[in-house]
Design an enzyme around this catalytic site. Structure first.
Site, mmCIF file in Angstrom:
data_model
loop_
_atom_site.group_PDB
_atom_site.id
_atom_site.type_symbol
_atom_site.label_atom_id
_atom_site.label_comp_id
_atom_site.label_asym_id
_atom_site.label_seq_id
_atom_site.Cartn_x
_atom_site.Cartn_y
_atom_site.Cartn_z
ATOM 1 N N ARG A 92 0.809 -1.216 0.000
ATOM 2 C CA ARG A 92 0.000 0.000 0.000
ATOM 3 C C ARG A 92 0.841 1.263 0.000
ATOM 4 N NH1 ARG A 92 -0.894 2.555 3.803
ATOM 5 N NH2 ARG A 92 -2.988 3.100 3.162
ATOM 6 N N CYS A 116 -5.304 -3.193 5.152
ATOM 7 C CA CYS A 116 -4.371 -4.301 5.380
ATOM 8 C C CYS A 116 -4.738 -4.889 6.740
ATOM 9 C CB CYS A 116 -2.924 -3.797 5.353
ATOM 10 S SG CYS A 116 -2.498 -2.846 6.793
ATOM 11 N N ARG A 121 -6.578 1.890 6.839
ATOM 12 C CA ARG A 121 -5.490 2.640 6.189
ATOM 13 C C ARG A 121 -6.015 3.605 5.115
ATOM 14 N NH1 ARG A 121 -0.783 -0.308 7.177
ATOM 15 N NH2 ARG A 121 0.366 1.611 6.807
ATOM 16 N N ILE A 123 -6.693 6.935 2.733
ATOM 17 C CA ILE A 123 -5.761 7.925 2.171
ATOM 18 C C ILE A 123 -6.488 9.233 1.883
ATOM 19 C CG2 ILE A 123 -4.098 6.292 1.173
ATOM 20 C CD1 ILE A 123 -5.783 6.802 -1.507
ATOM 21 N N LEU A 125 -6.704 11.926 3.487
ATOM 22 C CA LEU A 125 -5.940 13.152 3.773
ATOM 23 C C LEU A 125 -4.953 13.465 2.637
ATOM 24 C CD1 LEU A 125 -5.278 12.621 7.585
ATOM 25 C CD2 LEU A 125 -7.170 13.852 6.483
ATOM 26 N N ARG A 399 9.107 -8.603 4.177
ATOM 27 C CA ARG A 399 8.771 -7.271 3.644
ATOM 28 C C ARG A 399 9.617 -6.189 4.299
ATOM 29 N NH1 ARG A 399 2.594 -5.888 3.012
ATOM 30 N NH2 ARG A 399 3.730 -4.020 2.387
#
Ligand code: EPZ
Length: 422
Positions: A92, A116, A121, A123, A125, A399
């Site tokens: 993401r 997730c 999560r 977005i 903003l 990751r």
């Protein structure tokens, strides 16, 4: 899929070299979209998320030459502005290309990253701030379509919440905008600071670096000459290995680390009775006979980081007494609790607050990783569990932790990476 088999109860001893910060590398790789030159970045961690973002840039037409810990990124040949779902769904943080692509090309399509394991999560903003800078944004068939045919205009932006990648996205968009952009309630994480410092050194004047009010003087579309730079050390990797030393009662030294980025974390170790010796670029944690319980509230930098919450919960199972951990940033960041409970931890949850009754003897079993930092908490628990613990789905670990099992083996942990079903 791989899993880790970890034999508990080994004392650790020696030194661990900390790699470059994943969460600094991601915005700084996205920043190369703003460059007219070929950009050299050093001290990159060898982790999946970095490879994913480099693959995304390659799909957009950039050339990325990644060897050892160095990458040379040339975005002059970029000819695509659509970040597709197949890549964005795996990471993401791909949303970090939205600001730079829009600023450079005037249009961009990015697949909605989706949530997730740790939370929604959103977005919103990021998008609201870009609209304030003159972008026209619509959501169509799971994609963000952003257009700014006349370029982005500097303005005053007040973030309702402190957002790390939101601040990074807008700083990068503002770098090529016309005029000044003031960002109020900006994130102050060291990873955002490094992005601002590199841009500032590349001709984008930024005032207030490291504070909650940033003023970015845009180049009005002029691409940047970005000088070679090295990624700052990963403070979360460092904190995780300090927890490994703490939980096993070992003396462990970290090298290539920035102690100043770990103030709130070091304070919590000391509150739990640990002594830490600091130099300019090393931290040594010393064994502590009696681990004291702790109270932790996760907040934005420089307060205690949410990315260290799961690791300290594993440590708190070994404290003598009741510890309280409140997670204030993400709505579902307790996925490690049920796995720790299966190992014998006495943890109860009420809303966003966990109560950990220590000291608990943990026993080895099969556990499943659910997200990056939860996985590291399970590895920490396995280090002191009686017997051999199998940590499954460790692609989550890959990751964000560079050469985890090698770094642990080098300090005495009995660990091996195996294939499921073999
Ligand atoms: C960054 O994520 C990190 N990721 C996360 O690290 C880290 O946990 C997080 O910051 C908080 O420190 C990277 O830097 C790649 P936010 P980010 O935007 O930027 C809300 C790891 O383990 N919010 O600062 O996505 C959001 O829901 C990862 O390495 C909105 O409401 O986090 C959260 O409650 C996990 N709207 C809070 O703000 C928005 O538009 C903070 O999120 C954006 C955010």
């Amino acid at each position: 899929m791989d899993y880790l088999k970890i034999k508990g109860k080994s004392a650790l001893n020696g030194t661990i070299k900390i790699s470059g910060a994943k969460n600094a590398s991601l915005p700084l790789i996205a920043m190369t979209i703003l460059a007219r030159n070929s950009v050299i970045i050093k001290n990159l961690p060898d982790v999946a998320d970095i490879k994913t973002l480099l693959k995304l840039l390659t799909n957009l037409g950039a050339s990325c030459d990644f060897h050892d810990d160095k990458v040379v990124v040339d975005t002059a040949s970029m000819n695509e502005t659509k970040a597709t779902y197949d890549i964005v769904k795996t990471m993401r943080a791909s949303i970090l290309v939205l600001g730079p692509i829009l600023a450079r090309f005037g249009h961009c399509e990015v697949s909605l990253p989706g949530g997730c394991a740790i939370g929604q999560r959103p977005i919103d903003l990021h998008l609201k701030a870009l609209e304030q800078m003159g972008a026209e944004i619509s959501i169509k068939a799971g994609y963000i379509e952003a257009r700014a045919p006349k370029g982005l205009k500097g303005c005053e932006i007040i973030f309702d919440k402190i957002t790390v990648t939101g601040t990074a996205n807008i700083v990068m968009a503002a770098a090529l905008a016309e005029g000044e952009t003031t960002i109020i309630n900006a994130a102050r994480e060291p990873e955002v600071v490094q992005l601002c410092e590199v841009l500032n050194a590349s001709g984008v004047k930024i005032e207030g670096i490291g504070t909650a009010v940033l003023k970015v003087h845009g180049t009005a579309g002029e691409l940047l000459d970005i000088k070679e730079f090295s990624i700052i050390p990963d403070r979360i990797e460092a904190g995780t290995y300090l927890c490994a030393g703490a939980i096993t009662g070992s003396k462990l030294t970290l090298t290539d680390v920035e102690p100043n980025h770990l103030g709130a974390v070091i304070a919590k170790f000391e509150e739990m009775g640990f002594e830490l010796t600091l130099t300019k670029d090393t931290i040594t944690i010393h064994p502590n006979k009696e681990i004291k319980p702790v109270k932790i509230v996760t907040q934005e930098y420089p307060a205690f980081p949410t990315d260290m919450q799961a690791q300290f919960m594993a440590l708190a199972t070994q404290a003598n007494g009741v510890s309280i951990i409140e997670e204030r940033l993400f709505e579902n960041r307790f996925m490690h609790v049920s796995e720790l409970q299966r190992m014998g931890a006495d943890i109860s949850l009420s809303g966003h607050t966990a109560t950990i009754n220590g000291k608990c003897d943990l026993s080895a079993t099969d556990v499943m990783a659910t997200d990056l930092r939860a996985s590291s908490a399970l590895v920490l628990a396995a280090l002191i569990a009686q017997g051999e613990t199998n940590v499954h789905r460790i692609y989550h670990l890959d990751r964000g932790y560079d050469s985890l099992e090698k770094k642990l083996k080098d300090v005495g942990v009995v660990v091996e990476r195996l294939k499921e079903g073999l």
